[in-house]
Design an enzyme around this catalytic site. Sequence first.
Site: not given
Length: 230
Positions: A86, A135, A212
């Site tokens: 990340e 993305d 989500e």
Amino acid sequence: MTALSETEHKGAFYGRRVGKTLRQGQQQALARTLPRYLIDLPTVAEPAALFPCPVDEIRLEIGFGGGEHLLSEAKRFPRAGYIGIEPFLNGMAKAVLELDLAPQENVRLFNLDAALLLARLPEGSVSQVELLYPDPWPKRRHWKRRFVRPDNLDLLARALKPGGVFRFASDVPDYVDWTLREVRAHPAFRWTQTRADDWRTPYEGWPGTRYEAKAIAAGRVPTYLSFARV
């Protein structure tokens, strides 16, 4: 395939690295706890040695967001070594804060471009790679920035062992279609799902993510794809 150098791959990560100002607790957790979990490229030649506990396999999550899925899976499979990737500092801070409160020895973190790590890992050393809600770069002129593209699929194929799994989840139909085309066209991968229920149903033990939950609340429908390294 030779490993990519940081110079050769400079600029390959697209997107912000920092968002909102970090809270004090997050800043303190980064300073106190991140060094314990952070790995760098020279150390990955022996992935199992990255972990202070015995691990039977190596799994990657690319772009883990706040880390809720990464940390949940690491708890479910304590004999698997998880490397979360990340570059976005705010996401890293959320995960590190959780690790500060509840340490997990089978987790390690990487804060640079995933392609750099994939290129340095030993060939066939990874059993599973997950790319969850990446993305989508919806504008056509930005499609080349999508992670799922031939050069990155080459790197995934290099790192995954035969029979290894690549998972992709998204709530963006165009990116789902794109991923199906790109991965099915790559000779190293096979789509393992045969029925609509296979890709409409979350993966076994799926804990969900905050992103989500927001997508579903907004009426968007997630898709869960699975591919095998042939």
